[in-house]
Design an enzyme around this catalytic site. Structure first.
Site, PDB file in Angstrom:
ATOM      1  CG  ASP B 162      -1.984  -1.080   1.195  1.00  0.00           C
ATOM      2  OD1 ASP B 162      -1.735  -2.150   0.579  1.00  0.00           O
ATOM      3  OD2 ASP B 162      -3.063  -0.876   1.771  1.00  0.00           O
ATOM      4  CE  LYS B 230      -5.241   2.049   2.298  1.00  0.00           C
ATOM      5  NZ  LYS B 230      -4.160   1.292   2.976  1.00  0.00           N
ATOM      6  CE  LYS B 266      -6.927  -1.233   2.515  1.00  0.00           C
ATOM      7  NZ  LYS B 266      -5.569  -1.703   2.878  1.00  0.00           N
TER       8      LYS B 266
END
Lengths: 476, 330
Positions: B162, B230, B266
Site C-alpha cells: 500500500d 485506495k 479500497k
C-alpha cells in the site's frame, strides 16, 4: 446476481384506512347529498382501499357557503394567530409522516422511498414556510396591509396528492383565505387524512373543506358563484376549460398545467451526475411529473457515450412493489393513465423512433410501465411534442448552444428545463434564453418552498411557492 | 475487449496502448484535465441515496460475510509490537472463536518492519500480508528511500504493498513525476522469481480535497499500473466517504471500459460499523456490479469494523445482541 436485496417492505399497519369516507364540510365528515360513492384502488395491486363520497352540486354549494361563513372570522384573525394553526398543522404532518407516506404510496402507487424522502418532508416544509409569512404579509411587497381574496376553489392532481394540497392550502390560509379543495378522483385519501389533521389542529370549522369526486365536482366548484379565486393544477385541456368557465367573472385564476421539459446536456457536462439527473428527471414518480425532463437534448459529440451510460444506469432501476424500501420505480397511477402512456409510446415506435427499455419483470396485477427511452427522435415526432406523463424519455441531439436553445423552446409548453455543463458562463447564458418557469442547472426536480414554481405558454400562469406564491391569494 | 486483471502481464500491453497520454507532462495534464468534471452536490446526493437501501435478512447475512472477507485488518501504530501483530494475525485467521464458519479477513495490514512477523503468523493460510510503504503516511522521502522501503517489505514476504502518492507533487501539478514514481514502486514490487506483490495506490483523498482531483488521481494511478486504488491512510481528518468511494468506483468502471484492465478499490479509514460497510457494498453492487464483489477487487481498510460485523453476525444467527465481551479484543 450475487448481492440480491431481500424484500424490505414498509409496514402497512402504521395506517388505518376506514372502509368509507364522507365529504369534509364545515368541520365535519358527511355523506354526499345524493348518497353517491366511488371506490379508490391501490394502483400497484388493484385492491380496493376505500369508498369515498362523490360530491354533488349541492355539496359544492354547502362547502362554499361554509367557507364563506368561516372567512369573516379567519381573515380577521391577526396573522400571528393564523400562523399558530399552520405551524401546528406542519408539526402534526411531521409527527404523522410515516403514516401519511404509507397512505400516499398505497393510494398513488409511487415508491415509499419518494413519499418518505420527498413528498412528506416537502409537505411539512410548505406549511412551515407559509406559516412564517402569515404575520409578515405587509412586508411581502404587496402593500402595507394586503387583503385576502375570500374563498378559494382549488382542484389538484393525482401525481403528488398531498404535496399539491400543501402548495394550495398553505399560502391560501396564511394570506387569510378559506378554501374548498377537490383532490383527484384516483387519489382522495391523503386529502381526507389532512381533513382529520385540520380537526386535530383545532382549525376553525369551514376554513378548510375537502370535496372528493370526479371532474363534475371540480367543474361545479370552479363555476360556483361564491368563490373568489380558482387555483388548478392538472392537464392543459382541463385548464383551458376552466379558463373559459371563469372568463367574464371577477374570479382570480392561477393554472399550473402540462410540460415537456428539456434536459440539455452539453459535451462538458459532469457525465455521471448528468446521468443521475436525467434518470431523476424522467423516472422520479414514474415520470408523472408536470415538470419532468421528458426531452433529453444531448450534444451530438457525446451522444453515444451518454446513452451507453444512461442505459447502464437504467438497468439498475428497481421496478416493483412501491412499499418496498428499495423500489425506485413504482406503479402508474391508473389504468386510464397507463393506456395514455402506452398509446403515445406506440406512436413513437410507429413514427420511427427507436425504443429501448431494460429487462425488468413487471408485476401481473396493477398498472405498470417499464422505464423506457426513445432514441432517433426528431422534433416532428408526437413523443417530442406531447406530454406523455409517464416513464418515457425522448432523446434528441443538438450541435450548438443556439440549436439547443431553439429546440428546447420549440414547444407549446414552458414549465421546466435543465442545463448540464461545467462552464458557468454557458449555464447562465443558456438559462437566460430558455422560456421555462423553472430552470435547473446541474440538477433536476429539486423543490423548495422558498422557490416560486410555474410556467410559460400552455404550462399555465401564476406562481406557487416563495414570496411570489402569496400574490395568487392576495387582493393585489 | 476481454477484461484482464491489473496485475497480469496482459495489462502492461493494454496500458502501453495509452502511452501517448503519459508521454509528457503536458500530454498527461491535458488528458487528466479533459476527464469529465464532477458535480459535488450530485455526487454526494447519489451516494446518500444509495445509502438508504434497506439490506435485510438473507441479503444482510450475505453482505456481512462478504464484508468480513474483504477486510484488510490493520494496525499502523508507532506502538506496534510483534505481539500485537501476532494477535491481529490470529484474529484475521479466526475472527470469531465461537463460530469457525466465519470467513477470514482478506489480509492483515502492517508497517514494513512487521511484515516478517505477520507473514510467519499467517503462513499456510489464504490471508495475505499487506504492507504500507513509501514513507507512509506522509510520503515525504526521496525516491530511493521509498523504493528501498517497498523492496524491503516485498522481500520480507508482503503479498501486497500500500503505497502513498506524493500529494505535494500532485497538488503542484507535477503529474508526470507522480506517475513515474508509481511506476517505479510497481517495479520494486517484483520478486526475483518474476511474480509481484499487488500494488495499492493511496491518494489521501482528504488532502487532494476536490472530487475533480480524486478522479484525476484515480486515472493517473491506474495508468501507472495500480492494482488497487485506495482512498486514504486513515491518518488525516477526512478518510473514506461514500462519495469519494463512489467516484473511485466510477473511475475503475470507466477505466475498464476504456482499456479492458480491471482495477480494485479500497476505501480505508472511518468505516466502523456494519451499517457503514453495507452502504459501501451497495455502492459497489450498483456502480460496478458483481465482478467487483469479491476481495480480489474490493477491500476495506479497517480495524474496529470487524468486531461490529461479528456482533451483527452473531445477532443474525442467535436472534439477540451479544455485546463487546463476546468478540475478541486484540
Amino acid at each position: 446476481m450475487a448481492f440480491e436485496y431481500a424484500p424490505a417492505p414498509e409496514s402497512r399497519s402504521v395506517v388505518d384506512i376506514a372502509p368509507s369516507y364522507g365529504l369534509f364540510i364545515d368541520g365535519e365528515f358527511r355523506e354526499a347529498s345524493d348518497g353517491k360513492v366511488f371506490k379508490t384502488v391501490s394502483p400497484s395491486t388493484e385492491e380496493v382501499l376505500s369508498e369515498v363520497a362523490q360530491a354533488s352540486a349541492e355539496d359544492v354549494d354547502a362547502a362554499v357557503k361554509a367557507a364563506r361563513k368561516a372567512f369573516e372570522k379567519w381573515s380577521a384573525l391577526p396573522g400571528s394567530e393564523r400562523a399558530k394553526y399552520l405551524f401546528r398543522i406542519a408539526r402534526i404532518i411531521q409527527e404523522r409522516s410515516r403514516e401519511l407516506a404509507v397512505l400516499e404510496t398505497l393510494d398513488n402507487g409511487k415508491p415509499i422511498k419518494e413519499t418518505r424522502d420527498a413528498d412528506l418532508p416537502l409537505v411539512a416544509a410548505h406549511f412551515f414556510y407559509y406559516a412564517g409569512w402569515a404575520d409578515k404579509l405587509g412586508h411581502a411587497g404587496f402593500g402595507a396591509n394586503p387583503k385576502p381574496l375570500g374563498v378559494a376553489g382549488q382542484v389538484i392532481p393525482w401525481n403528488f396528492p398531498l404535496l399539491m394540497l400543501a402548495w394550495k392550502i398553505a399560502p391560501a390560509l396564511a394570506a387569510g383565505n378559506t378554501v374548498v379543495l377537490k383532490p383527484a378522483e384516483t387519489t382522495p385519501l391523503s386529502a381526507l387524512f389532512f381533513a382529520d389533521i385540520c380537526r386535530q389542529a383545532g382549525l376553525p370549522k369551514g376554513v378548510v373543506n375537502i370535496l372528493t369526486g370526479d371532474g363534475t365536482a371540480g367543474a361545479a366548484l370552479v363555476a360556483h358563484d361564491g368563490i373568489d379565486k380558482v387555483a388548478f393544477t392538472g392537464s392543459t385541456a382541463v385548464g383551458k376549460a376552466i379558463a373559459r368557465t371563469v372568463a367574464g367573472t371577477d374570479k382570480r385564476l392561477s393554472l399550473e398545467l402540462g410540460g415537456k421539459g428539456a434536459n440539455i446536456v452539453f459535451d462538458d457536462a459532469p457525465i455521471d451526475q448528468a446521468v443521475e439527473g436525467i434518470v431523476n428527471g424522467i423516472f422520479f414518480n414514474q415520470g408523472q411529473v408536470c415538470c419532468a425532463g421528458s426531452r433529453l437534448l444531448v450534444q451530438e459529440s457525446i451522444q453515444d457515450e451518454l446513452l451507453d451510460a444512461l442505459k447502464r444506469r437504467m438497468s439498475t432501476l428497481r421496478v416493483g412493489d412501491p412499499l418496498d424500501k428499495n423500489t425506485d420505480v413504482g406503479a402508474i397511477n391508473s389504468a386510464e393513465q397507463l393506456a395514455r402512456i402506452t398509446a403515445l409510446a406506440d406512436s413513437g415506435e410507429a413514427e420511427g423512433a427507436e425504443r429501448w427499455a431494460p429487462a425488468c419483470e413487471l408485476p401481473d396485477a396493477g398498472y405498470w410501465f417499464a422505464p423506457t427511452i426513445f432514441t432517433n427522435v426528431t422534433q416532428a415526432h408526437r413523443i417530442a411534442r406531447e406530454e406523455i406523463f409517464g416513464p418515457v424519455l425522448s432523446v434528441l441531439s443538438f450541435r450548438t448552444p443556439a440549436e439547443a436553445v431553439a429546440k428546447a423552446n420549440n414547444s407549446q409548453y414552458g414549465l421546466s428545463a435543465g442545463i448540464w455543463t461545467e462552464k458557468g458562463s454557458r449555464m447562465l447564458a443558456v438559462a437566460d434564453k430558455l422560456r421555462a418557469g423553472v430552470i435547473w442547472a446541474n440538477t433536476f426536480n429539486k423543490f423548495d418552498p422558498t422557490s416560486p414554481f410555474g410556467g410559460y405558454k400552455e404550462s399555465g400562469f401564476g406562481r406557487e411557492g416563495g414570496r411570489h406564491g402569496l400574490e395568487a391569494y392576495l387582493d393585489v | 475487449m476481454p477484461t484482464v486483471p491489473a496485475n497480469g502481464n496482459e495489462a502492461a500491453e493494454r496500458l502501453a496502448s495509452m502511452a501517448a497520454v503519459t508521454a509528457s507532462d503536458g500530454a498527461l495534464r491535458r488528458f487528466l484535465h479533459g476527464l469529465p468534471g464532477v458535480d459535488p452536490v450530485g455526487l454526494e446526493a447519489r451516494a446518500a441515496a444509495l445509502g438508504t437501501r434497506s439490506i435485510k435478512t438473507t441479503a444482510k447475512a450475505y453482505a456481512i460475510d462478504l464484508a468480513i472477507s474483504m477486510i484488510d485488518l490493520t494496525t499502523l501504530e508507532g506502538a506496534d509490537t510483534p505481539g500485537k501483530v501476532r494477535a491481529l494475525s490470529a484474529k484475521a485467521l479466526n475472527p470469531d472463536p465461537t463460530d469457525r464458519e466465519t470467513p477470514r479477513t482478506a489480509a492483515v495490514c502492517v508497517y514494513p518492519d512487521m511484515v516478517a512477523t505477520a507473514a510467519e503468523a499467517v503462513r499456510g493460510s489464504d490471508v495475505k500480508v499487506a504492507s504500507v510503504a513509501t514513507a507512509f503516511p506522509a510520503g515525504r522521502a526521496a525516491l530511493p528511500v521509498k523504493l528501498a522501503d517497498t523492496a524491503d517489505a516485498v522481500a520480507a514476504g508482503a503479498h501486497e504493498i500500500d503505497m502513498v502518492i506524493d500529494r505535494g507533487a500532485f497538488l503542484a501539478g507535477r503529474y508526470l513525476s507522480v506517475f513515474e514514481e508509481i511506476k517505479a514502486v510497481k517495479e520494486a514490487c517484483r520478486r526475483p522469481d518474476g511474480s509481484a506483490a499487488r500494488l495499492k495506490v493511496i491518494f489521501e483523498t482528504g488532502e487532494l480535497s476536490t472530487y475533480d482531483n480524486i478522479r484525476r488521481a484515480s486515472w493517473l494511478g491506474m495508468l501507472a499500473g495500480a492494482d488497487f486504488i485506495k482512498t486514504s491512510t486513515g491518518k488525516v481528518a477526512v478518510n473514506a466517504t461514500p462519495a469519494n468511494t463512489l467516484l473511485m468506483l466510477e473511475a475503475v468502471r470507466d477505466f475498464r471500459d476504456a482499456t479492458g484492465v480491471q482495477v480494485g478499490v479500497k476505501p480505508a479509514g472511518g468505516i466502523r460499523t456494519t451499517k457503514d460497510a453495507m452502504k459501501f457494498l451497495v455502492l459497489v453492487n450498483e456502480t460496478v456490479g458483481e465482478e467487483w464483489l469479491t476481495n480480489e477487487w474490493f477491500r476495506f481498510g479497517a480495524s474496529s469494523l470487524l468486531n461490529d460485523l461479528l456482533m451483527q453476525r452473531q445477532k443474525l444467527s442467535t436472534g439477540r445482541y451479544s455485546g463487546p465481551d463476546y468478540v475478541t479484543v486484540d
